[in-house]
Design an enzyme around this catalytic site. Structure first.
Site, PDB file in Angstrom:
ATOM      1  N   ARG A 104      71.290-128.099 -23.252  1.00  0.00           N
ATOM      2  CA  ARG A 104      70.396-127.998 -22.109  1.00  0.00           C
ATOM      3  C   ARG A 104      69.094-127.365 -22.566  1.00  0.00           C
ATOM      4  O   ARG A 104      69.108-126.336 -23.254  1.00  0.00           O
ATOM      5  CB  ARG A 104      71.020-127.127 -21.008  1.00  0.00           C
ATOM      6  N   HIS A 123      67.235-126.545 -10.869  1.00  0.00           N
ATOM      7  CA  HIS A 123      67.600-125.340 -10.104  1.00  0.00           C
ATOM      8  C   HIS A 123      67.063-125.349  -8.681  1.00  0.00           C
ATOM      9  O   HIS A 123      66.494-124.362  -8.194  1.00  0.00           O
ATOM     10  CB  HIS A 123      67.179-124.068 -10.836  1.00  0.00           C
ATOM     11  N   ASN A 149      77.985-113.507  -8.318  1.00  0.00           N
ATOM     12  CA  ASN A 149      76.808-112.861  -8.880  1.00  0.00           C
ATOM     13  C   ASN A 149      75.877-112.331  -7.797  1.00  0.00           C
ATOM     14  O   ASN A 149      75.382-113.084  -6.960  1.00  0.00           O
ATOM     15  CB  ASN A 149      76.065-113.866  -9.765  1.00  0.00           C
ATOM     16  N   ASP A 188      68.053-128.402 -16.168  1.00  0.00           N
ATOM     17  CA  ASP A 188      68.373-127.818 -14.864  1.00  0.00           C
ATOM     18  C   ASP A 188      67.093-127.610 -14.066  1.00  0.00           C
ATOM     19  O   ASP A 188      66.214-126.851 -14.470  1.00  0.00           O
ATOM     20  CB  ASP A 188      69.098-126.486 -15.066  1.00  0.00           C
ATOM     21  N   TRP A 200      65.293-120.468  -5.351  1.00  0.00           N
ATOM     22  CA  TRP A 200      65.305-119.996  -6.735  1.00  0.00           C
ATOM     23  C   TRP A 200      66.269-120.823  -7.557  1.00  0.00           C
ATOM     24  O   TRP A 200      67.339-121.171  -7.104  1.00  0.00           O
ATOM     25  CB  TRP A 200      65.733-118.532  -6.815  1.00  0.00           C
ATOM     26  N   TYR A 221      62.535-120.448 -14.800  1.00  0.00           N
ATOM     27  CA  TYR A 221      63.988-120.419 -14.781  1.00  0.00           C
ATOM     28  C   TYR A 221      64.551-120.826 -16.145  1.00  0.00           C
ATOM     29  O   TYR A 221      64.079-121.783 -16.771  1.00  0.00           O
ATOM     30  CB  TYR A 221      64.551-121.360 -13.714  1.00  0.00           C
ATOM     31  N   HIS A 271      72.661-123.567 -24.151  1.00  0.00           N
ATOM     32  CA  HIS A 271      71.381-123.371 -23.476  1.00  0.00           C
ATOM     33  C   HIS A 271      70.295-123.045 -24.490  1.00  0.00           C
ATOM     34  O   HIS A 271      70.284-121.958 -25.065  1.00  0.00           O
ATOM     35  CB  HIS A 271      71.479-122.221 -22.479  1.00  0.00           C
ATOM     36  N   GLU A 295      79.779-126.600 -19.255  1.00  0.00           N
ATOM     37  CA  GLU A 295      78.733-125.656 -19.634  1.00  0.00           C
ATOM     38  C   GLU A 295      79.353-124.486 -20.394  1.00  0.00           C
ATOM     39  O   GLU A 295      80.419-123.992 -20.019  1.00  0.00           O
ATOM     40  CB  GLU A 295      78.008-125.151 -18.382  1.00  0.00           C
ATOM     41  N   ARG A 339      79.776-130.206 -10.300  1.00  0.00           N
ATOM     42  CA  ARG A 339      79.749-128.978 -11.094  1.00  0.00           C
ATOM     43  C   ARG A 339      80.469-127.806 -10.438  1.00  0.00           C
ATOM     44  O   ARG A 339      80.262-126.647 -10.800  1.00  0.00           O
ATOM     45  CB  ARG A 339      78.295-128.602 -11.404  1.00  0.00           C
ATOM     46  N   GLU A 374      77.352-126.302  -8.417  1.00  0.00           N
ATOM     47  CA  GLU A 374      77.794-124.976  -8.862  1.00  0.00           C
ATOM     48  C   GLU A 374      77.848-123.978  -7.715  1.00  0.00           C
ATOM     49  O   GLU A 374      78.562-122.976  -7.809  1.00  0.00           O
ATOM     50  CB  GLU A 374      76.890-124.447  -9.981  1.00  0.00           C
ATOM     51  N   GLU A 419      70.150-131.448 -13.370  1.00  0.00           N
ATOM     52  CA  GLU A 419      71.054-130.637 -12.547  1.00  0.00           C
ATOM     53  C   GLU A 419      70.326-130.067 -11.342  1.00  0.00           C
ATOM     54  O   GLU A 419      69.181-129.606 -11.463  1.00  0.00           O
ATOM     55  CB  GLU A 419      71.606-129.501 -13.411  1.00  0.00           C
ATOM     56  N   HIS A 465      80.227-125.635 -13.973  1.00  0.00           N
ATOM     57  CA  HIS A 465      79.347-124.500 -14.232  1.00  0.00           C
ATOM     58  C   HIS A 465      80.059-123.531 -15.168  1.00  0.00           C
ATOM     59  O   HIS A 465      81.267-123.288 -15.024  1.00  0.00           O
ATOM     60  CB  HIS A 465      79.046-123.838 -12.880  1.00  0.00           C
ATOM     61  N   ASP A 487      77.586-115.596 -15.450  1.00  0.00           N
ATOM     62  CA  ASP A 487      78.007-114.959 -14.206  1.00  0.00           C
ATOM     63  C   ASP A 487      79.454-115.297 -13.860  1.00  0.00           C
ATOM     64  O   ASP A 487      79.966-114.865 -12.834  1.00  0.00           O
ATOM     65  CB  ASP A 487      77.076-115.316 -13.043  1.00  0.00           C
TER      66      ASP A 487
END
Length: 402
Positions: free
Chosen positions: A147, A212, A37, A210, A402, A159, A122, A339, A283, A262, A236, A312, A316
């Protein structure tokens, strides 16, 4: 059997995907996902210029040897671009081998270890109320695990907040979007979200969250401890895992399970975390960790330490990766969860697939191979469209994870 042709196919039915198609002299072909991605064209060049010429004339059944050839034979090893390219080759070769045998891929891996693959969806919203409602919608669809992400008061973006129904695509067209982050606001808010979720929906399902990579280890420890009463399935990526000793600090202060990986590219990225029992779920993915061949080795190491898989599965990754992952999930003995972010109708049309969802579980299907194909004519109608993942800054302008 010999490899006679290899194609690198780029398509953008809503978002960019890179697919490798390996053809043989016996008419069988296999496909693999090579999507990275925001850096898709880097993998395209690596495949087209450096990998494809090395594959022509080889025996596609020599999967392990070809994997070793591409991994050990390259002096500059590992990294996301290299391993995504290797994963695409590996997945396509497993697809060919299973088609040759006339069996679904999971049978070649060792057969079923379970009847179906538990997945999580999600749920998200701009505030607590919307997120509580969204979780309820997933439960009505039969999900056993959800999630939950929510907008944070005082921040314009957060996020995990979707731009569409049932799927979340963070990448944006043009240059990277710059988002503002506040750890203090998030840490004050997150426990309130899960207070509301458990009060409304109870404890008869799994909740995941998550982070992130947004927190320092001690901040992540504080979050994990504050969420213990809500019995999360996992938090996560609580902190960037480059500093693997940071997971020790989190582990010392909370029993909330931890999932990472991930962004990992090889078994070496997670070996210490697994051996030191600093995580509960790994993951790593088929496409980003070097394919099924490498992922099996990661899972075997993890099994020794009672670490389970939780691959994961965001949008993406193309349906090709999802199909391959589900065959892996159905077989792997130390499976945890998968996921599952639903792709758009346009993507599903480009990548027809045999996998299906029912009552909170996915099944890869019984089609020989991994069960996912590509409609090349339709794919060609969706040309590459540059897009980037966002970047994050603190409120004072400092760059942040991020």
């Amino acid at each position: 059997m010999k490899i006679t042709g290899v194609k690198v196919i780029v398509t953008c039915p809503g978002r960019n995907f890179v697919t490798l198609k390996i053809e043989t002299d016996e008419g069988l072909y296999g496909i693999g996902d090579a999507t990275l991605n925001g850096r898709e064209k880097a993998v395209v060049a690596y495949l087209a210029d450096h990998v494809v010429p090395c594959l022509i004339g080889r025996d596609p059944h020599r999967i392990e040897d070809i994997w070793q050839y591409l991994a050990k034979g390259a002096y500059w090893r590992r990294g996301p671009v290299t391993m995504a390219a290797i994963a695409a080759v590996d997945t396509a070769l497993w697809d060919i081998k299973a088609k040759t045998a006339g069996l679904p891929l999971y049978q070649l891996l060792g057969g079923k270890s379970r009847a179906g693959v538990m997945v999580y969806g999600h749920a998200n919203g701009k505030d607590i109320e919307e997120t509580v409602d969204a979780v309820g919608q997933y439960l009505e669809l039969g999900y056993k695990a959800v999630r939950a992400q929510s907008g944070v008061p005082g921040l314009d973006t957060a996020y995990g907040i979707a731009r569409g129904d049932l799927y979340y695509e963070p990448a944006t067209k043009g240059l990277p979007e710059e988002q503002v982050w506040s750890t203090e606001k998030y840490l004050d808010f997150a426990p309130k979200l899960f207070d509301a979720l458990r009060e409304k929906h109870g404890f008869d399902f799994h909740l995941l969250h998550d982070v992130h990579h947004r927190l320092t280890p001690i901040e992540a420890a504080r979050l994990g401890k504050s969420l213990e009463p809500h019995r999360l399935f996992w938090i996560e990526d609580p902190t960037p895992a480059e500093n693997q000793d940071g997971l020790k600090l989190i582990r010392q202060h909370t029993v909330t399970p931890i999932a990472v990986g991930e962004v990992f590219n090889s078994i070496h990225d997670c070996r210490g975390l697994i051996e030191n029992q600093l995580i509960d779920y790994i993951r790593a993915t088929v496409v980003h960790a070097g394919g099924i061949t490498q992922l099996r080795k990661i899972a075997a190491l993890a099994e020794l330490y009672q670490v389970r898989t939780g691959c994961h599965g965001a949008t993406d990754l193309s349906p090709v990766c999802m199909g391959a992952a589900l065959h892996f999930d159905l077989w792997v003995p130390n499976f945890g969860i998968q996921e599952y972010m639903r792709h758009t109708e346009e993507t599903d049309a480009v990548f027809p697939h045999a996998y299906s969802f029912a009552d909170g579980f996915l099944h890869p299907g019984e089609t020989p191979g991994h069960g996912v194909d590509i409609d090349e004519e339709l794919a060609a109608k969706y040309p590459y469209d540059p897009a980037y993942l966002p970047v994050a800054r603190l409120q004072d302008g400092t760059m942040w994870s991020w």
